[in-house]
Scaffold this active site. Structure first.
Site, PDB file in Angstrom:
ATOM      1  NE  ARG A   1     -10.072  -6.628  -7.343  1.00  0.00           N
ATOM      2  CZ  ARG A   1      -8.931  -6.058  -6.345  1.00  0.00           C
ATOM      3  NH1 ARG A   1      -7.972  -6.496  -7.123  1.00  0.00           N
ATOM      4  NH2 ARG A   1      -9.183  -5.533  -5.453  1.00  0.00           N
TER       5      ARG A   1
ATOM      6  CD  GLN B   1      -8.279  -0.880  -3.240  1.00  0.00           C
ATOM      7  OE1 GLN B   1      -9.435  -0.992  -3.990  1.00  0.00           O
ATOM      8  NE2 GLN B   1      -7.617  -1.663  -3.096  1.00  0.00           N
TER       9      GLN B   1
ATOM     10  CE  LYS C   1      -9.673  -6.355  -0.293  1.00  0.00           C
ATOM     11  NZ  LYS C   1      -9.075  -5.098  -0.346  1.00  0.00           N
TER      12      LYS C   1
ATOM     13  NE  ARG D   1      -2.447   4.892   0.225  1.00  0.00           N
ATOM     14  CZ  ARG D   1      -3.078   3.772  -0.048  1.00  0.00           C
ATOM     15  NH1 ARG D   1      -2.095   2.667  -0.413  1.00  0.00           N
ATOM     16  NH2 ARG D   1      -4.239   3.602   0.093  1.00  0.00           N
TER      17      ARG D   1
ATOM     18  CB  SER E   1     -13.375   1.421   0.362  1.00  0.00           C
ATOM     19  OG  SER E   1     -12.393   1.293  -0.531  1.00  0.00           O
TER      20      SER E   1
ATOM     21  CG  ASP F   1      -5.371  -7.070   1.686  1.00  0.00           C
ATOM     22  OD1 ASP F   1      -6.412  -7.155   1.126  1.00  0.00           O
ATOM     23  OD2 ASP F   1      -4.639  -5.664   1.688  1.00  0.00           O
TER      24      ASP F   1
ATOM     25  CB  SER G   1      -0.990  -0.006   1.461  1.00  0.00           C
ATOM     26  OG  SER G   1      -1.891  -1.012   1.139  1.00  0.00           O
TER      27      SER G   1
ATOM     28  NE  ARG H   1      -7.593 -11.918  -1.317  1.00  0.00           N
ATOM     29  CZ  ARG H   1      -7.044 -10.740  -1.406  1.00  0.00           C
ATOM     30  NH1 ARG H   1      -7.537  -9.830  -0.401  1.00  0.00           N
ATOM     31  NH2 ARG H   1      -6.053 -10.871  -2.164  1.00  0.00           N
TER      32      ARG H   1
ATOM     33  NE  ARG I   1      -3.204  -9.255   0.208  1.00  0.00           N
ATOM     34  CZ  ARG I   1      -2.074  -8.671   0.566  1.00  0.00           C
ATOM     35  NH1 ARG I   1      -1.318  -9.491   1.169  1.00  0.00           N
ATOM     36  NH2 ARG I   1      -1.549  -7.644   0.048  1.00  0.00           N
TER      37      ARG I   1
END
EC number: 2.5.1.19
Length: 465
Positions: free
Chosen positions: A147, A194, A372, A51, A192, A345, A47, A376, A419
């Protein structure tokens, strides 16, 4: 897009390359031959790595980034920022150098931006592109193209940007950005980071104040990094524990060096393996300890797991520390829904730990898992069921009946989800019977060197299934 523009520099990972482009990499995982032992540092936080590249490209001057995750997901972000005019270089010593363009000064890309498997990169970049006055197109691999993006494009449309996508708001996504963006005031309907980050990134190039309300706090790496680069950002906490983030538009971001901590989401896999394999004791160095990311650590302690923090410190504006983990018996746990954003996650590998624990575990509020890399929630249920665990879904909750041990013996369909693949490996290391993982190629998107790192601790992986 203007075809007369010069071509962008060649990307570090061409669109046709990457672990998902070739044949699957199956793996047969048997119980670890002995305790896991040693000291390791997992790769940099994904993450924060995304960024760091994005903010450095929007800043004026040269930023040096240490500890960047060099997995395919992050390399796709590096490629995208190059295509938008920033100079992004990986140096020989593992450092990265980014010469930024400044707010509002990115250039129109000469080609489609291929974000590979990275939902974080695609959603955050949508915020940047929405408030630049040119047209761009994003796509991704088969998983990312399935997605939803509407949760981002709907609030971003309020800036004046226009979007065209496949049915259901899915990639490829065409973004007609606006050079005169309106600031947005938006209340998140679901937790979220995101979506929040996409809106804040759009707000950087909008005149006036952008405001985001989050009823349930999410990871705050974007807020931390905005401050680090010099943005005027203010956060208020309301009586119910939610947050209001206010950002003043059109700031001057100044280049600032970034040190990326080890990813707590990646640390989860050797950590849980060490808790489950008898006699194990490992030290995970330099792990990020941002409170918005440590829900798994809290939960595992509630289950009776031995996790000891050492040498806590601050690096690059983020708290970090070393984590000593020791094997031991675990018990069932009831995880509140409010904790989900701080460990979203990590639920697949937590579910593995719950299946090995004694007693029933209830993991609440997992609706975000459905959107995800795979669904998931469904994939984690299948992972456990195929390896002898009793698990069911009740609404948005997952209920795992812990047997005090793991049986194994099943084949796990990873569904292009890194994952899920790593969680299956952890299960196999602690199970009575070998576990076959159908494809481990996608692990490289977030955890390059996962198998060698686990082998360095004594896992003895690397056998093709």
């Amino acid at each position: 897009m203007d075809p007369s523009r010069p071509a962008s520099p060649q990307p570090a990972v061409p669109p046709a390359a990457g672990p998902h482009a070739g044949a699957p990499r199956p793996l047969l995982v048997s119980a670890a031959p002995g305790p896991l032992q040693g000291e390791v540092r997992v790769p940099g936080d994904k993450s924060i790595s995304h960024r760091a590249l994005m903010f450095a490209a929007l800043a004026e001057g040269v930023t040096r980034v240490e500890g960047l995750l060099e997995g395919e997901d992050v390399l796709r972000t590096a490629d995208a920022m190059r295509a938008l005019g920033a100079r992004v270089e990986g140096l020989e010593n593992g450092s990265w150098r980014v010469e930024g363009r400044g707010i509002g000064r990115l250039q129109e890309p000469a080609d489609v931006l291929d974000m590979g498997n990275s939902g974080t990169a695609a959603r955050l970049l949508a915020g940047i592109l929405a408030t630049h006055g040119f047209t761009s197109v994003m796509t991704g691999d088969g998983s990312l193209r399935g997605r939803p993006m509407r949760r981002v494009t709907e609030p971003l449309a309020a800036t004046g940007a226009r979007f065209a996508s496949r049915a259901g708001g899915r990639l490829p996504l065409c973004i007609e950005g606006t050079g005169e963006a309106r600031p947005v005031s938006y209340r998140l309907p679901v937790a979220s980071a995101q979506v929040k980050s996409a809106i804040l990134l759009a707000g950087l190039n909008a005149r006036g104040e952008t405001r985001v309300e989050e009823p349930v706090p999410t990871r705050d790496h974007t807020e931390n990094m905005l401050r680090h680069f010099g943005a005027a950002l203010f956060v208020e906490t309301d009586a119910a524990g939610g947050r209001v983030i206010r950002l003043q538009g059109r700031p001057t971001l100044s280049a600032r060096d970034v040190s990326v901590p080890a990813d707590p989401s990646s640390a989860a896999f050797p950590l849980v393996a060490a808790l489950l394999v008898p006699g194990s004791e490992i030290l995970l160095r330099g792990v990020g300890l941002n409170p918005s990311r440590t829900g798994l650590f809290t939960t595992l302690r509630e289950m009776g797991g031995f996790l000891e923090l050492r040498d806590e410190r601050v690096e690059g504006g983020e708290p970090v520390g070393d984590l000593l983990v020791r094997a031991g018996a675990l018990r069932g746990v009831d995880v509140p829904a409010a904790r989900a954003p701080s460990m979203i996650d990590e639920y697949p590998v937590l579910a593995v730990a719950c299946a090995a624990a004694a007693g029933t575990s209830r993991l609440r509020g997992l609706e975000e898992l459905r959107v995800k890399e795979s669904d998931r929630l469904a994939s984690t249920v299948a992972l456990l069921e195929r390896n002898g665990a009793q698990v069911r879904v009740d609404g948005n909750d997952m209920i795992v009946e812990g047997a005090g041990a793991l049986r194994g013996g099943g084949t796990v369909e990873t569904r292009m989800d890194h994952r899920l693949a790593m969680s299956a490996v952890v299960l196999g290391l602690a199970a009575r019977e070998p576990v076959r993982v159908d494809d481990t190629a996608f692990i490289e998107t977030s955890f390059p060197g996962f198998v060698p790192l686990m082998d360095s601790l004594g896992a003895d992986l690397g056998r093709e299934g």
